[in-house]
Design a protein around this motif. Structure first.
Motif, PDB file in Angstrom:
ATOM      1  N   UNK A  38      17.830 -26.683 -18.740  1.00 29.38           N
ATOM      2  CA  UNK A  38      18.601 -26.372 -19.949  1.00 29.38           C
ATOM      3  C   UNK A  38      17.686 -25.995 -21.108  1.00 29.38           C
ATOM      4  N   UNK A  39      16.510 -26.626 -21.171  1.00 26.58           N
ATOM      5  CA  UNK A  39      15.540 -26.307 -22.237  1.00 26.58           C
ATOM      6  C   UNK A  39      15.008 -24.884 -22.094  1.00 26.58           C
ATOM      7  N   UNK A  40      15.110 -24.336 -20.866  1.00 30.45           N
ATOM      8  CA  UNK A  40      14.697 -22.950 -20.636  1.00 30.45           C
ATOM      9  C   UNK A  40      15.895 -22.005 -20.688  1.00 30.45           C
ATOM     10  N   UNK A  41      17.088 -22.570 -20.899  1.00 32.77           N
ATOM     11  CA  UNK A  41      18.302 -21.756 -20.833  1.00 32.77           C
ATOM     12  C   UNK A  41      19.281 -22.054 -21.941  1.00 32.77           C
ATOM     13  N   UNK A  42      20.465 -22.525 -21.532  1.00 33.37           N
ATOM     14  CA  UNK A  42      21.589 -22.651 -22.461  1.00 33.37           C
ATOM     15  C   UNK A  42      21.342 -23.529 -23.681  1.00 33.37           C
ATOM     16  N   UNK A  70      10.442 -36.804 -34.635  1.00 35.71           N
ATOM     17  CA  UNK A  70       9.701 -37.731 -35.497  1.00 35.71           C
ATOM     18  C   UNK A  70      10.074 -39.200 -35.264  1.00 35.71           C
ATOM     19  N   UNK A  71      10.495 -39.510 -34.023  1.00 40.57           N
ATOM     20  CA  UNK A  71      10.817 -40.896 -33.690  1.00 40.57           C
ATOM     21  C   UNK A  71      12.053 -41.447 -34.371  1.00 40.57           C
ATOM     22  N   UNK A  72      12.801 -40.609 -35.075  1.00 45.29           N
ATOM     23  CA  UNK A  72      13.965 -41.082 -35.839  1.00 45.29           C
ATOM     24  C   UNK A  72      15.215 -41.093 -34.958  1.00 45.29           C
ATOM     25  N   UNK A  73      15.903 -42.229 -34.956  1.00 44.27           N
ATOM     26  CA  UNK A  73      17.064 -42.383 -34.082  1.00 44.27           C
ATOM     27  C   UNK A  73      18.165 -41.378 -34.398  1.00 44.27           C
ATOM     28  N   UNK A  74      18.331 -41.009 -35.669  1.00 46.67           N
ATOM     29  CA  UNK A  74      19.381 -40.043 -36.002  1.00 46.67           C
ATOM     30  C   UNK A  74      19.062 -38.664 -35.432  1.00 46.67           C
ATOM     31  N   UNK A  75      17.755 -38.338 -35.324  1.00 47.95           N
ATOM     32  CA  UNK A  75      17.358 -37.059 -34.730  1.00 47.95           C
ATOM     33  C   UNK A  75      17.599 -37.073 -33.216  1.00 47.95           C
ATOM     34  N   UNK A  76      17.310 -38.225 -32.593  1.00 47.25           N
ATOM     35  CA  UNK A  76      17.568 -38.348 -31.151  1.00 47.25           C
ATOM     36  C   UNK A  76      19.062 -38.217 -30.865  1.00 47.25           C
ATOM     37  N   UNK A  77      19.887 -38.844 -31.721  1.00 47.48           N
ATOM     38  CA  UNK A  77      21.345 -38.753 -31.533  1.00 47.48           C
ATOM     39  C   UNK A  77      21.822 -37.305 -31.660  1.00 47.48           C
ATOM     40  N   UNK A  78      21.235 -36.579 -32.606  1.00 50.56           N
ATOM     41  CA  UNK A  78      21.589 -35.166 -32.815  1.00 50.56           C
ATOM     42  C   UNK A  78      21.232 -34.343 -31.579  1.00 50.56           C
ATOM     43  N   UNK A  79      20.049 -34.588 -31.019  1.00 47.79           N
ATOM     44  CA  UNK A  79      19.615 -33.888 -29.817  1.00 47.79           C
ATOM     45  C   UNK A  79      20.507 -34.252 -28.628  1.00 47.79           C
ATOM     46  N   UNK A  80      20.777 -35.544 -28.476  1.00 44.36           N
ATOM     47  CA  UNK A  80      21.616 -36.001 -27.363  1.00 44.36           C
ATOM     48  C   UNK A  80      23.018 -35.414 -27.433  1.00 44.36           C
ATOM     49  N   UNK A  82      23.759 -32.539 -28.338  1.00 47.06           N
ATOM     50  CA  UNK A  82      23.654 -31.165 -27.820  1.00 47.06           C
ATOM     51  C   UNK A  82      23.471 -31.182 -26.306  1.00 47.06           C
ATOM     52  N   UNK A  83      22.528 -31.996 -25.834  1.00 48.20           N
ATOM     53  CA  UNK A  83      22.089 -31.938 -24.441  1.00 48.20           C
ATOM     54  C   UNK A  83      23.008 -32.666 -23.464  1.00 48.20           C
ATOM     55  N   UNK A  84      23.468 -33.856 -23.827  1.00 47.81           N
ATOM     56  CA  UNK A  84      24.241 -34.662 -22.872  1.00 47.81           C
ATOM     57  C   UNK A  84      25.500 -33.973 -22.349  1.00 47.81           C
ATOM     58  N   UNK A  85      26.315 -33.326 -23.201  1.00 39.50           N
ATOM     59  CA  UNK A  85      27.495 -32.641 -22.641  1.00 39.50           C
ATOM     60  C   UNK A  85      27.129 -31.526 -21.654  1.00 39.50           C
ATOM     61  N   UNK A  88      26.248 -33.148 -18.358  1.00 37.59           N
ATOM     62  CA  UNK A  88      27.473 -33.563 -17.660  1.00 37.59           C
ATOM     63  C   UNK A  88      28.134 -32.363 -16.969  1.00 37.59           C
ATOM     64  N   UNK A  89      28.172 -31.224 -17.644  1.00 39.40           N
ATOM     65  CA  UNK A  89      28.752 -30.010 -17.045  1.00 39.40           C
ATOM     66  C   UNK A  89      28.026 -29.642 -15.761  1.00 39.40           C
ATOM     67  N   UNK A  90      26.690 -29.668 -15.819  1.00 41.25           N
ATOM     68  CA  UNK A  90      25.887 -29.325 -14.636  1.00 41.25           C
ATOM     69  C   UNK A  90      26.085 -30.355 -13.526  1.00 41.25           C
ATOM     70  N   UNK A  91      26.227 -31.610 -13.926  1.00 38.27           N
ATOM     71  CA  UNK A  91      26.472 -32.694 -12.959  1.00 38.27           C
ATOM     72  C   UNK A  91      27.784 -32.448 -12.227  1.00 38.27           C
ATOM     73  N   UNK A  92      28.834 -32.102 -12.966  1.00 35.35           N
ATOM     74  CA  UNK A  92      30.140 -31.849 -12.355  1.00 35.35           C
ATOM     75  C   UNK A  92      30.089 -30.634 -11.424  1.00 35.35           C
TER      76      UNK A  92
END
Length: 196
Positions: A38-42, A70-80, A82-85, A88-92
């Motif tokens: 996904x990091x190389x694509x969508x 920068x180790x900040x939890x709010x930044x990780x949540x923002x990234x997640x 984007x990436x987690x859904x 899940x699509x690829x998993x399905x």
């Protein structure tokens, strides 16, 4: 389709276990490999929009992304978010392909399965484990690993004891590949009646 979650803390043999399961004919969906793709694509344009200057030549630059997080939890949540859904699509899609191929069991290889509440998508969970001493020895042998990074990685993960408490099955991986393979074969035999 029976969904078996596979997880374990860093250095506990989860990736080797996934490889053995594939060799035993079980389809495995690897969440980490999916993220890399996904990091190389969508995901790349979406991440670039959220974290400017982190994509180069259409691919997420992991070092730049790490700096932006920068180790900040709010930044990780923002990234997640984007990436987690997308994962899940690829998993399905992988589950649907395995069903079409006639499989009745799918392994979902997810490093942070419990941390992301991924166990809710599984019928059972297999946790890999080793002693803390073996774990540290394995992880510290990895290129570029430092004591500080090792502890930072552990901090992001649920403690091994809690993962084992929640698991439906546990695989101790320090006894060697033949022992692990034998235990996996026994687990697959035990699951067989539930795959009808």
């Amino acid at each position: 389709m029976f969904r078996l979650g596979l997880t374990g803390s860093i250095g506990t043999g989860k990736s080797a276990t996934a490889t053995m399961l594939r060799e035993l004919g079980v389809p495995v969906h690897d969440a980490d490999a999916t993220v890399h793709a996904l990091y190389r694509g969508r995901a790349a344009p979406l991440i670039e929009e959220a974290f400017p200057s982190t994509v180069k030549d259409g691919e997420v630059d992991r070092k730049k992304l790490a700096a932006a997080l920068d180790g900040k939890s709010e930044h990780f949540r923002k990234l997640e978010a984007i990436v987690h859904p997308l994962v899940r699509e690829e998993e399905e899609k992988a589950i649907a392909a395995a069903k079409r191929a006639g499989h009745r069991l799918m392994v979902l290889d997810v490093p942070l399965l419990y941390e992301t509440k991924g166990e809710n998508r599984c019928d059972a969970v297999l946790v890999t484990t080793v002693s803390p001493a073996v774990q540290k020895k394995r992880v510290m042998a990895r290129p570029g690993m430092t004591e500080e990074l090792f502890h930072a990685l552990l901090k992001r993960q649920m403690p091994d004891a809690e993962k084992r408490r929640r698991a439906h099955a546990i695989l101790e991986t320090s006894r060697g590949f033949p022992a692990a393979r034998s235990e996996l074969q026994a687990l697959l035999r035990a699951l067989a009646p539930r795959l009808c």
